[in-house]
Design a protein around this motif. Structure first.
Motif: not given
Length: 629
Positions: A382-385, A417-425
């Motif tokens: 999902r992050e890759e998209k 838990r968007g913090k980790t997702t934002f960091q990954a993006l």
């Protein structure tokens, strides 16, 4: 299953001390309680501990050829040994036993270093060729069996099945590898080829090592790698049928034993698939073993029982109390170097239970890596998209800022838990995946280490392990992270966990999903067959529908977890507080003790869930006390 050890003089002229050879061998007695043996000649000594599985009356090691010019010590199982034995007999070789060990000897005589490509199984072995004055070491393709080695300052080469074997060698240097410490606090284990000590290495999976008198610097050589993305044009029905045929063949090969045999059964897809195949191949009821937990959040016993009833297995289960943390220090003894996967506790218990009934157990390990089963794969895709929609130079400032300001909601469902997702993006694909799997994020790891430790690291970061592998792997986003896990997490965490826990109980564990022809075939399938429309393990589950209920196939994945957060706020509270204030951690000079104290305080007060960092710290502290105090 066995333990092997040896000493080789790289200068070729010094005698081997038989007392020292016996000492480093006997440390491995838990791996082979049934027999032991040594072979010594000038400049080389081989040692072996045996757990008898096949051809119980013979197969003593070290084992030699007819004229005693080739000797082998070997840990593992070569499942295609009967076919190889017939082929080698037709080529003029004479066999004295019916065991797979002797196949290795004659295969070396016939094919030399290429012999390893003929073997189908799990193995780590060492061959001494007297005529060629060559010592040849090899490890299986996926890293199911371990092999450690070092070159001492006096040019003695030492090898063994476990690190503890090498550490038994007198005056062996024990200088910590700071890069390995960074890796450990990033991954929770130390990826190949490093170990926690400088100049002591693991032979990487799919590699060999050739040594001879006068060699300057032994260098491992790769003989196998995983390839992906050969898209299939066959129908899903045909692929599913082929999958079952290949899985059944792999399981069938691993049911050969002259001792009682069974299987682990967690109630998950992978172990249930193995049990279903075993039941169809066996005239007798299959022995199955599972662990249950008193806390229903971690208990899968109901699902294991469902599979057991369907296939009429002889099922043995054990309920582990939710406060079963008594193994904390025992784990440091078993794993030799820091190891922070807390599921080692239930794994130890299920091996303990299984050994009461059988000597060999089949497991479902490898299914998640092969078929894309981890939940983190779904999030990564999902992050890759999103990454593909915006270039990195735009994503980095936007999502980097969001990752800083968004609160860390450990208690919330993953979607919030968007913090980790934002960091990954804000990162590229490999950085994003590293951010998702790191047990301690970069920023916290950086604050955790002392200035002395940072100086030793010289800017090194654990992500370099993934980058090195990514440069040799596939491009498709799912295949890439599967490849990375097969090179790091699978051998470094999963297979290490099972090998040490099983060998602590003299239990052999076989892994049919990691049969290398099966791995090669599955890896050649299109990624869309592994993850489709939000469904992980798509083709695997589709193929298994005649064998397992939808309730087993499509339920939410639980994992093999233990309640760390509760332990640290309850019965292990004092252990946590003492570890971060005094003793080995403080004396090591590696940590900023105030940061450690703050992490502990936040967790104990219920402000944050620092379960993973605290467990990693406790296991590191236990390692320090055992090895460096």
């Amino acid at each position: 299953m066995c333990g092997i050890a040896g000493i080789f003089d790289l200068d070729g002229h010094r005698p081997i001390n038989p007392q020292i050879l016996s000492k480093i061998n006997n440390v491995l007695s838990h791996r082979g309680p049934d027999d032991d043996g040594v072979y010594i000649e000038l400049g080389v000594g081989l040692a072996h501990r045996r757990l008898s599985i096949i051809d119980l009356s013979s197969g003593h090691q070290p084992l030699n050829n007819e004229n005693s010019t080739v000797w082998v010590v070997y840990n593992g199982e070569i499942y295609n040994f009967k076919g190889l034995m017939d082929e080698l007999k037709n080529r003029g070789h004479t066999f004295r036993t019916q065991c797979d060990t002797e196949v290795i000897v004659h295969a070396w005589e016939e094919w030399g270093e290429q012999c390893v490509t003929r073997f189908r199984g799990m193995f780590a072995f060492a061959i001494w060729d007297q005529n060629k004055k060559t010592l040849f070491l090899a490890r299986d393709r996926l890293g199911i069996k371990p092999l450690y080695y070092t070159v001492l300052p006096d040019r003695q080469f030492i090898f063994g099945s476990e690190l503890k074997s090498l550490l038994a060698y007198p005056n062996l240097p024990r200088q910590l590898d700071y890069f390995a410490i960074e890796d450990y606090f990033a991954y929770g284990y130390i990826p190949d080829p490093r170990t926690i000590f400088q100049n002591i290495y693991k032979l990487p999976p799919g590699h060999t090592l050739t040594l001879y008198s006068g060699i300057k610097e032994p260098k491992p050589k790769q003989y196998w790698n995983i390839t992906f993305n050969k898209n299939s044009t066959r129908s899903e029905d045909v692929i599913g049928e082929t999958l079952i045929e290949k899985l059944r063949e792999s399981v069938d090969m691993r049911m050969i034993a002259d001792v009682p045999l069974g299987a682990f059964l967690s109630g998950g897809v992978d172990s249930s698939a193995v049990v279903a195949m075993m039941a169809g191949l066996s005239e007798q009821s299959v022995h199955t073993c599972s662990i249950g937990f008193s806390d229903p959040k971690f208990d899968e016993a109901y699902y294991a029982q469902q599979v057991s009833q369907r296939y009429q297995t002889n099922h043995y289960d054990m309920q582990v109390d939710q406060n079963d943390f008594s193994l904390l220090d025992r784990l440091a003894e078993i794993y030799d170097e820091p190891y922070a996967d807390s599921s080692a506790i239930p794994t130890y218990r299920v091996c303990e239970l299984a050994r009461q009934q059988v000597t060999v157990a089949l497991s479902g390990d490898g299914g998640d890596e092969l078929f894309g089963g981890y939940r983190r794969y779904r999030w990564h895709l999902r992050e890759e998209k999103i990454r593909n929609l915006l270039p990195l130079n735009l994503r980095k400032p936007i999502f980097g800022w969001l990752g800083q300001v968004y609160p860390k909601l450990d208690w919330a469902p993953r979607i919030f838990r968007g913090k980790t997702t934002f960091q990954a993006l804000a990162r590229d694909s490999v950085e994003g995946y590293f951010n998702n799997i790191a047990i301690i994020p970069d920023q916290l790891r950086n604050s955790l280490f002392s200035e002395k430790m940072k100086k030793e690291l010289q800017g090194y970061n654990g992500i370099e392990v993934l980058r090195d592998h990514a440069n040799k792997g596939p491009d498709h986003p799912l295949s890439q992270i599967q490849y990375l896990d097969m090179k790091t997490y699978l051998p470094g965490d999963i297979l290490t966990k099972v090998d040490r826990a099983s060998m602590a109980h003299s239990l052999e564990v076989r892994v049919p999903l990691l049969d290398h022809p099966f791995v090669e075939w599955v890896s050649s399938l299109s990624p869309d067959l592994k993850y489709q429309k939000g469904q992980s393990k798509y083709i695997f589950k589709r193929a298994l529908r005649p064998y397992l209920s939808d309730e087993i196939l499509y339920r939410r994945k639980m994992g093999f977890a233990v309640p760390l957060a509760t332990w640290f706020r309850g019965p292990l509270r004092n252990r946590v507080q003492s570890a971060v204030t005094e003793g080995s951690l403080a004396n090591s000079g590696i940590f900023e003790m105030k940061v450690l104290q703050n992490i502990a305080d936040q967790h104990l007060a219920g402000q944050r869930d620092h379960s993973a960092p605290i467990w990693a710290v406790l296991m590191f502290e236990s390692f320090l006390r055992k090895n460096l105090s």
